[in-house]
Design a protein around this motif. Structure first.
Motif, PDB file in Angstrom:
ATOM      1  N   TRP A  18       1.110  -1.160   0.022  1.00 42.79           N
ATOM      2  CA  TRP A  18      -0.047   0.005   0.097  1.00 42.79           C
ATOM      3  C   TRP A  18       0.587   1.139  -0.124  1.00 42.79           C
ATOM      4  CZ3 TRP A  18      -4.586  -1.542  -0.833  1.00 42.79           C
ATOM      5  CH2 TRP A  18      -5.237  -2.973  -0.579  1.00 42.79           C
ATOM      6  N   SER A 252     -14.153  -7.703   5.894  1.00 47.94           N
ATOM      7  CA  SER A 252     -12.943  -7.555   5.125  1.00 47.94           C
ATOM      8  C   SER A 252     -13.148  -5.531   4.800  1.00 47.94           C
ATOM      9  CB  SER A 252     -13.034  -8.275   3.570  1.00 47.94           C
ATOM     10  OG  SER A 252     -12.851  -9.666   4.159  1.00 47.94           O
ATOM     11  N   MET A 255      -9.705  -1.187   1.740  1.00 47.23           N
ATOM     12  CA  MET A 255      -8.185  -0.187   2.746  1.00 47.23           C
ATOM     13  C   MET A 255      -7.725   1.107   1.870  1.00 47.23           C
ATOM     14  SD  MET A 255      -7.969  -1.933   5.472  1.00 47.23           S
ATOM     15  CE  MET A 255      -6.304  -0.921   5.520  1.00 47.23           C
ATOM     16  N   ALA A 260      -4.961   0.923   8.786  1.00 45.59           N
ATOM     17  CA  ALA A 260      -4.538   0.237   9.264  1.00 45.59           C
ATOM     18  C   ALA A 260      -5.240  -0.252  10.579  1.00 45.59           C
ATOM     19  CB  ALA A 260      -3.565  -0.364   8.342  1.00 45.59           C
ATOM     20  N   LYS A 263      -5.286  -4.076  16.632  1.00 52.10           N
ATOM     21  CA  LYS A 263      -5.915  -5.140  17.053  1.00 52.10           C
ATOM     22  C   LYS A 263      -6.534  -4.628  18.343  1.00 52.10           C
ATOM     23  CE  LYS A 263      -5.723  -9.823  17.704  1.00 52.10           C
ATOM     24  NZ  LYS A 263      -5.199 -11.039  17.529  1.00 52.10           N
ATOM     25  N   VAL A 297      -7.519  -9.658  13.687  1.00 56.51           N
ATOM     26  CA  VAL A 297      -7.218  -8.289  13.000  1.00 56.51           C
ATOM     27  C   VAL A 297      -6.720  -8.822  11.740  1.00 56.51           C
ATOM     28  CG1 VAL A 297      -7.211  -6.438  12.283  1.00 56.51           C
ATOM     29  CG2 VAL A 297      -8.768  -6.095  14.729  1.00 56.51           C
ATOM     30  N   GLU A 298      -6.808  -9.165  11.166  1.00 56.17           N
ATOM     31  CA  GLU A 298      -5.837 -10.395  10.069  1.00 56.17           C
ATOM     32  C   GLU A 298      -5.594  -9.504   9.005  1.00 56.17           C
ATOM     33  OE1 GLU A 298      -3.459 -12.457   9.016  1.00 56.17           O
ATOM     34  OE2 GLU A 298      -4.686 -11.963   7.589  1.00 56.17           O
ATOM     35  N   THR A 299      -3.766  -8.193   8.744  1.00 57.04           N
ATOM     36  CA  THR A 299      -3.496  -7.163   8.249  1.00 57.04           C
ATOM     37  C   THR A 299      -2.770  -8.978   7.148  1.00 57.04           C
ATOM     38  OG1 THR A 299      -1.841  -7.426   9.786  1.00 57.04           O
ATOM     39  CG2 THR A 299      -3.917  -5.921  10.446  1.00 57.04           C
ATOM     40  N   ASN A 300      -2.674  -9.084   6.698  1.00 52.16           N
ATOM     41  CA  ASN A 300      -1.532 -10.146   5.910  1.00 52.16           C
ATOM     42  C   ASN A 300      -3.211 -10.496   4.099  1.00 52.16           C
ATOM     43  OD1 ASN A 300       0.805 -11.046   6.932  1.00 52.16           O
ATOM     44  ND2 ASN A 300      -0.573 -12.803   7.646  1.00 52.16           N
ATOM     45  N   GLY A 305      -7.634  -7.595   1.320  1.00 53.56           N
ATOM     46  CA  GLY A 305      -7.012  -6.860   2.509  1.00 53.56           C
ATOM     47  C   GLY A 305      -7.497  -7.389   3.700  1.00 53.56           C
ATOM     48  N   THR A 306      -6.911  -6.038   4.284  1.00 50.21           N
ATOM     49  CA  THR A 306      -7.540  -6.634   6.363  1.00 50.21           C
ATOM     50  C   THR A 306      -8.397  -7.153   6.679  1.00 50.21           C
ATOM     51  OG1 THR A 306      -5.775  -4.971   6.759  1.00 50.21           O
ATOM     52  CG2 THR A 306      -7.474  -5.210   8.135  1.00 50.21           C
TER      53      THR A 306
END
Length: 359
Positions: A18, A252, A255, A260, A263, A297-300, A305-306
């Motif tokens: 990003w 989801s 973004m 970002a 968590k 909270v999954e940011t991969n 995306g997140t």
């Protein structure tokens, strides 16, 4: 929903880069809760698409136009067009009930790529996105197979014959076993708003294992979709036979609109309307288990995306006409302003006459 003891899935993350955003001053004024920005489907619409898309017609006992070979001399083979169509229909159905465009296509190029990946997985029962090269496999075949498995959802099934492509899509969307709960990556790839082209592959070996690949790393949709976030289960009417009590909920984020998330700052409040039963989920509920409260909270870079992933504990089943209100706090827009999300899920049996049947 019945669960097979003998299927496994694995998802792979793709790192998304990003562009940095200059810091902006925080805005203190309270903003109204933000909806998904996607259309809510009605029970009648869901029933119609179920009838159209979720009744596979291909002969799953004879899926191949040309048979693959998972031993030397290796051959990718190919699937019959009508069998691929059943799998494609299932993917499009799940996108439909989530409020997304359901116009994906399975291309000849991606189907062929998926066949190479499926054969590679079946060759030595190496169920991995990065399988090792069989000693007697040519470098070119391995390279093609490896290019497939590293850009796909993968699925393995053992036992009696079944419509593997359709069952694999169901498993990708469920995605809530202890190995996948924290990311629900398969689901996020399928529900990626920018997705347009996919491909299916399948191959079996002499040990009664069948492997399937869904090529899904695609972002070729020409027209951008206006949305704030993709929720599953989705806002509005949602079919009860597509969601079980131990399945993860996921949101989801777009973004392009959100910073970002942190968590420790994010919380989810879930309220069952009929009895006001309330779940408050946060970072303290981060332990992965088969059942019970869960939050992450999954940011991969799975899909778009997140994602915010959560599951309320203590629910035996979701019942017809149950309504659940979801509120997510602790997010910030690109401007720095605090932003709350809110939507309501209404679980329905979308057709009393039995168009939607509980599995």
């Amino acid at each position: 929903m019945n669960r097979s003891r003998y299927w496994f899935i694995a998802a792979l993350s793709m790192l998304l880069v990003w562009m940095p955003i200059p810091p902006a001053p925080s805005v203190n004024a309270a903003l109204p809760a933000l909806g998904t920005g996607l259309p809510a489907r009605t029970a009648q619409e869901i029933a119609a698409q179920w009838k159209k898309l979720m009744h596979p017609t291909a002969d799953f006992t004879s899926p191949y136009a040309s048979a693959p070979s998972a031993r030397h001399p290796y051959a990718p083979g190919s699937l019959k067009a009508e069998y691929i169509q059943d799998g494609l229909n299932a993917v499009n159905y799940y996108r439909f009930i989530s409020g997304l465009p359901y116009d994906l296509t399975a291309t000849a190029k991606m189907n062929k790529q998926a066949q190479y990946g499926s054969v590679l997985l079946a060759a030595e029962d190496d169920f991995s996105h990065t399988p090792a090269k069989p000693a007697n496999m040519s470098k070119s075949f391995y390279t093609a197979g490896y290019a497939s498995t590293t850009t796909a959802n993968i699925y393995a099934y053992y036992g009696k014959e079944e419509h593997i492509l359709s069952r694999a899509v169901d498993a990708y969307m469920e995605d809530s076993d202890i190995y996948n709960l924290s990311v629900v990556g398969h689901r996020r790839w399928i529900l990626n708003p920018r997705l347009q082209q996919i491909g299916f592959g399948q191959a079996s070996n002499d040990k009664r294992w069948t492997y399937s690949v869904l090529q899904v790393f695609d972002q070729s949709r020409a027209k951008p979709i206006a949305y704030n976030y993709v929720a599953y289960p989705a806002q509005g009417d949602f079919p009860i036979n597509r969601f079980g009590p131990n399945d993860a909920w996921s949101v989801s984020l777009n973004m392009d609109k959100f910073k970002a998330p942190v968590k420790s700052a994010v919380t989810v409040t879930l309220v069952r309307v009929k009895d006001k039963k309330t779940w408050k989920l946060s970072a303290k509920h981060g332990k992965v288990a088969e059942t019970g409260n869960y939050f992450n909270v999954e940011t991969n870079g799975y899909g778009s995306g997140t994602a915010i992933i959560f599951r309320p504990g203590g629910i035996a089943e979701y019942k017809e006409d149950d309504r659940y209100q979801v509120t997510i706090q602790g997010l910030r827009l690109k401007s720095g302003a605090a932003q709350k999300l809110a939507y309501t899920v209404h679980f329905v049996d979308a057709d009393k006459s039995g168009i939607i049947e509980t599995e």
